[in-house]
Each structure stands twice: as C-alpha cells, then as structure tokens.
Design a protein around this motif. Structure first.
Motif, mmCIF file in Angstrom:
data_model
loop_
_atom_site.group_PDB
_atom_site.id
_atom_site.type_symbol
_atom_site.label_atom_id
_atom_site.label_comp_id
_atom_site.label_asym_id
_atom_site.label_seq_id
_atom_site.Cartn_x
_atom_site.Cartn_y
_atom_site.Cartn_z
ATOM 1 N N HIS A 147 60.690 55.281 -2.197
ATOM 2 C CA HIS A 147 59.804 56.151 -2.611
ATOM 3 C C HIS A 147 59.864 57.298 -1.562
ATOM 4 O O HIS A 147 59.352 57.215 -0.615
ATOM 5 C CB HIS A 147 58.179 55.848 -2.780
ATOM 6 C CG HIS A 147 57.261 56.924 -3.025
ATOM 7 N ND1 HIS A 147 57.170 57.932 -4.396
ATOM 8 C CD2 HIS A 147 56.490 57.493 -2.434
ATOM 9 C CE1 HIS A 147 56.505 58.538 -4.356
ATOM 10 N NE2 HIS A 147 55.931 58.728 -3.013
ATOM 11 N N GLY A 203 65.465 59.962 -11.055
ATOM 12 C CA GLY A 203 64.814 58.729 -10.863
ATOM 13 C C GLY A 203 65.934 57.762 -9.983
ATOM 14 O O GLY A 203 65.448 56.598 -9.495
ATOM 15 N N MET A 257 58.579 48.288 -2.473
ATOM 16 C CA MET A 257 59.438 49.541 -2.418
ATOM 17 C C MET A 257 59.047 50.245 -1.013
ATOM 18 O O MET A 257 58.042 50.358 -0.496
ATOM 19 C CB MET A 257 59.061 50.376 -3.618
ATOM 20 C CG MET A 257 60.021 51.723 -3.568
ATOM 21 S SD MET A 257 59.442 52.537 -5.005
ATOM 22 C CE MET A 257 60.443 51.679 -6.272
ATOM 23 N N THR A 260 58.841 53.455 1.545
ATOM 24 C CA THR A 260 58.648 54.863 1.427
ATOM 25 C C THR A 260 59.320 55.549 2.642
ATOM 26 O O THR A 260 59.486 55.191 3.750
ATOM 27 C CB THR A 260 57.039 55.171 1.680
ATOM 28 O OG1 THR A 260 56.593 54.501 2.956
ATOM 29 C CG2 THR A 260 56.542 54.333 0.302
ATOM 30 N N ASP A 270 65.625 63.066 -7.439
ATOM 31 C CA ASP A 270 64.302 62.899 -7.956
ATOM 32 C C ASP A 270 63.903 62.956 -9.331
ATOM 33 O O ASP A 270 63.486 62.224 -10.192
ATOM 34 C CB ASP A 270 63.197 64.047 -7.461
ATOM 35 C CG ASP A 270 61.880 63.875 -7.678
ATOM 36 O OD1 ASP A 270 61.084 62.877 -7.326
ATOM 37 O OD2 ASP A 270 61.304 64.590 -8.692
ATOM 38 N N PRO A 280 66.131 57.699 -6.403
ATOM 39 C CA PRO A 280 65.332 57.023 -5.625
ATOM 40 C C PRO A 280 64.794 55.876 -5.567
ATOM 41 O O PRO A 280 64.698 54.771 -5.078
ATOM 42 C CB PRO A 280 64.274 57.922 -4.710
ATOM 43 C CG PRO A 280 64.910 59.395 -5.194
ATOM 44 C CD PRO A 280 65.571 59.182 -6.525
ATOM 45 N N GLU A 281 63.865 55.795 -6.760
ATOM 46 C CA GLU A 281 63.204 54.642 -7.190
ATOM 47 C C GLU A 281 64.089 53.541 -7.532
ATOM 48 O O GLU A 281 63.946 52.443 -7.446
ATOM 49 C CB GLU A 281 62.093 54.765 -8.370
ATOM 50 C CG GLU A 281 60.908 55.696 -7.837
ATOM 51 C CD GLU A 281 61.330 57.088 -7.610
ATOM 52 O OE1 GLU A 281 62.561 57.671 -8.016
ATOM 53 O OE2 GLU A 281 60.700 58.085 -7.275
ATOM 54 N N GLN A 282 65.396 53.886 -8.342
ATOM 55 C CA GLN A 282 66.257 53.049 -8.742
ATOM 56 C C GLN A 282 66.967 52.270 -7.460
ATOM 57 O O GLN A 282 67.366 51.139 -7.465
ATOM 58 C CB GLN A 282 67.400 53.574 -9.545
ATOM 59 C CG GLN A 282 66.883 54.181 -11.019
ATOM 60 C CD GLN A 282 67.758 54.810 -11.487
ATOM 61 O OE1 GLN A 282 68.904 54.799 -11.417
ATOM 62 N NE2 GLN A 282 67.224 55.764 -12.545
ATOM 63 N N GLU A 283 66.993 52.874 -6.371
ATOM 64 C CA GLU A 283 67.380 52.468 -4.925
ATOM 65 C C GLU A 283 66.474 51.618 -4.197
ATOM 66 O O GLU A 283 66.699 51.058 -3.087
ATOM 67 C CB GLU A 283 68.026 53.466 -4.294
ATOM 68 C CG GLU A 283 69.401 54.163 -5.015
ATOM 69 C CD GLU A 283 70.484 53.220 -5.040
ATOM 70 O OE1 GLU A 283 70.574 52.158 -4.374
ATOM 71 O OE2 GLU A 283 71.389 53.474 -6.034
ATOM 72 N N GLY A 284 65.087 51.565 -4.794
ATOM 73 C CA GLY A 284 64.101 50.810 -3.995
ATOM 74 C C GLY A 284 63.385 51.837 -2.878
ATOM 75 O O GLY A 284 62.950 51.146 -1.932
#
Length: 292
Positions: free
Chosen positions: A34, A26, A1, A3, A23, A28-32
């Motif tokens: 952090h 969720g 992932m 950053t 945020d 950002p994390e779903q798009e890869g």
C-alpha cells in the motif's frame, strides 16, 4: 500487505506520472504494498528520509551536497522536464543577457540544472542576468508575471505544455533542459540508513513503477490519455505532440539506468555545486537490485 510512504518533491507530470499510472492501474496492491503518495515539496530532508522518494534530482543533490546516501532503485527518465520560456522580447537564450529570469533557487535541483544550462549557453547566472528566485509551485504565477512584463523569461516545469503556453501567450520556447543536460531525475530512491534497500515494501513499489513504465511504453494511447489528465490546458493534438517529444523517446521502459549518462550528469551537478568528490553512478543507481 506492506505499507510505504512515497513522496514527490515537485509538482507536475514529470514526478507524478509514473506513480499516478501505477496507482490508477492498481499495480502497488497487486505487488503487495500500500503506497501512500505524499506531497513532500515543502518537507525538509530529514522528513523525506522516512520514506521513499520519486525525486531523484533532489535526492542526488542532497547526496552530493550533504553526504546523505540516497540510493535510486528505479529510473523513469534521464531528461529533466524543465523549460526556459521567453517573453515577447526574448526569442533566444543568448538574449537573456541583462534580463530578468524567474527561476528556482540555486540550492535546489531544478535551480542547479538551470544554472548548468545557462552556462552552456555562455551565460553566467550570477553576473550576466538577474535571477529572480521563485518557490516551487504550479507556475501559474510565473506566467502572470511574465505576461505583466515583471520578468523577461521564466523557467517552467511540467504542470504546463511549453509549446502550447508559448503559442497561446505570444511567448517563445528558448530551451528544454533535457536537450542540454541528462541526469536521472525521477524514479524511486531510499536512504538505506533508514529503509533497507531490500525491504519488501520497496521491492514491491519498484515493481509497480516498472509495470507502469512498461504500460506507458507499450500502449501509447493509454499514455496519452493519462497525460491529458495532467495537461488540462492542452488540446488532444498538443498532448500527442508533447508525448512524442518528451515522453515516448525519453522515459525508460524498465526502470534501468544508463550509467554513462548518469556519470556525466553527476559530474556536471558536482561541478556546479563545487563538490570535488563525485560518487560513481554505479554506487548511486542500483537499478539491477530489483527484477520483475
């Protein structure tokens, strides 16, 4: 992932809302990616360049004044969320003549916007009134000084709901900057000399923000619930009115820029700064580089 540091440079929902929603959902994390959301209000421009920034007003201000080629890849709104609020004796912008106004410094983006709006009301900010410079903050001290009569008016940001504050304190709403000046002020921008525009982390961050914008547009009740978290002094009805007046009509649904509006806004800011070489909006706002 991947950053990425994502920096806001002003307090309040104007800058923080879209990134906060992304945020909390969720995205950002779903798009890869952090995202480290950073408070850059007091950072200098060199430190800001190390990451992406939400503050398009400051980044474009720096581009015009110093030639740093900040480039915006997403635009959340073209309407700055700042307001002029008058004390008990000031009920119109024209009544600021000869008065004391608490306001951001001229060399900041909000301060520059304030000066443009003052001029559009026939007021020279250097001669017709006394501008008392205040640093960025949550505006609580501004209200205290206005309540005490130390100043006659204040220039407030989005940590507060202006209508609610005016009604509660016996003050007057004088003007919303967004009614008099349109220019992209929040979204996502990077300095391509430091971070490539096509960096995967940047692309992912833009997609996350656009998903948040779409959510806010498609689900008004969700948007209002998130706004309530920022506007803790406002009642649910006041938050709904705030949403209907300042968010629903003016926040984009897809992060795209209105180039005609942006060109006009850039020209206004450049004129206030005394800058003669004004970049084209199409070179500053490249919001078509990333697609969902």
């Amino acid at each position: 992932m991947h950053t990425l540091d994502l920096t806001y440079v002003g307090h309040g929902l104007h800058e923080e809302l879209v990134a906060y929603v992304a945020d909390q959902e969720g995205f950002p994390e779903q798009e890869g990616v952090h995202l480290a959301l950073r408070d850059g209000v007091s950072w200098d421009d060199q430190r800001l360049r190390r990451g992406a920034t939400i503050g398009l007003g400051r980044s474009v201000f720096t581009r015009l004044a110093d030639g740093v080629e900040w480039t915006a890849l997403s635009v959340s709104t073209h309407r700055p969320l700042f307001w002029f609020v008058g004390g008990p004796q000031v009920s119109a912008m024209e009544q600021l003549r000869g008065r004391r106004l608490l306001v951001h410094a001229p060399h900041t983006a909000p301060g520059c916007f304030a000066r443009i709006v003052l001029r559009r009301h026939g007021l020279d900010p250097d001669r017709d009134l006394e501008c008392v410079v205040r640093p960025p903050g949550d505006y609580a001290m501004d209200l205290r000084r206005l309540r005490a009569g130390e100043v006659d008016a204040a220039y407030l940001g989005s940590t507060l709901a202006p209508a609610q504050v005016a009604a509660e304190e016996g003050f007057h709403e004088l003007a919303w900057v967004g009614d008099h000046l349109a220019i992209p002020t929040v979204g996502l921008a990077v300095d391509p000399a430091v971070i490539p525009l096509d960096h995967p982390a940047v692309t992912a961050a833009v997609r996350a923000q656009r998903r948040a914008l779409a959510l806010l547009a498609e689900n008004p009740e969700t948007a209002i619930a998130y706004l309530q978290r920022f506007l803790g002094r406002a009642t649910p009805d006041e938050v709904r009115r705030y949403h209907a007046r300042f968010i629903a009509p003016w926040f984009t649904t897809d992060g795209q820029v209105d180039l005609a509006v942006a060109d006009e806004g850039l020209a206004a800011v450049a004129a206030e700064l005394g800058v003669t070489e004004v970049p084209r909006a199409a070179d500053v706002y490249l919001t078509d580089l990333v697609t969902l």
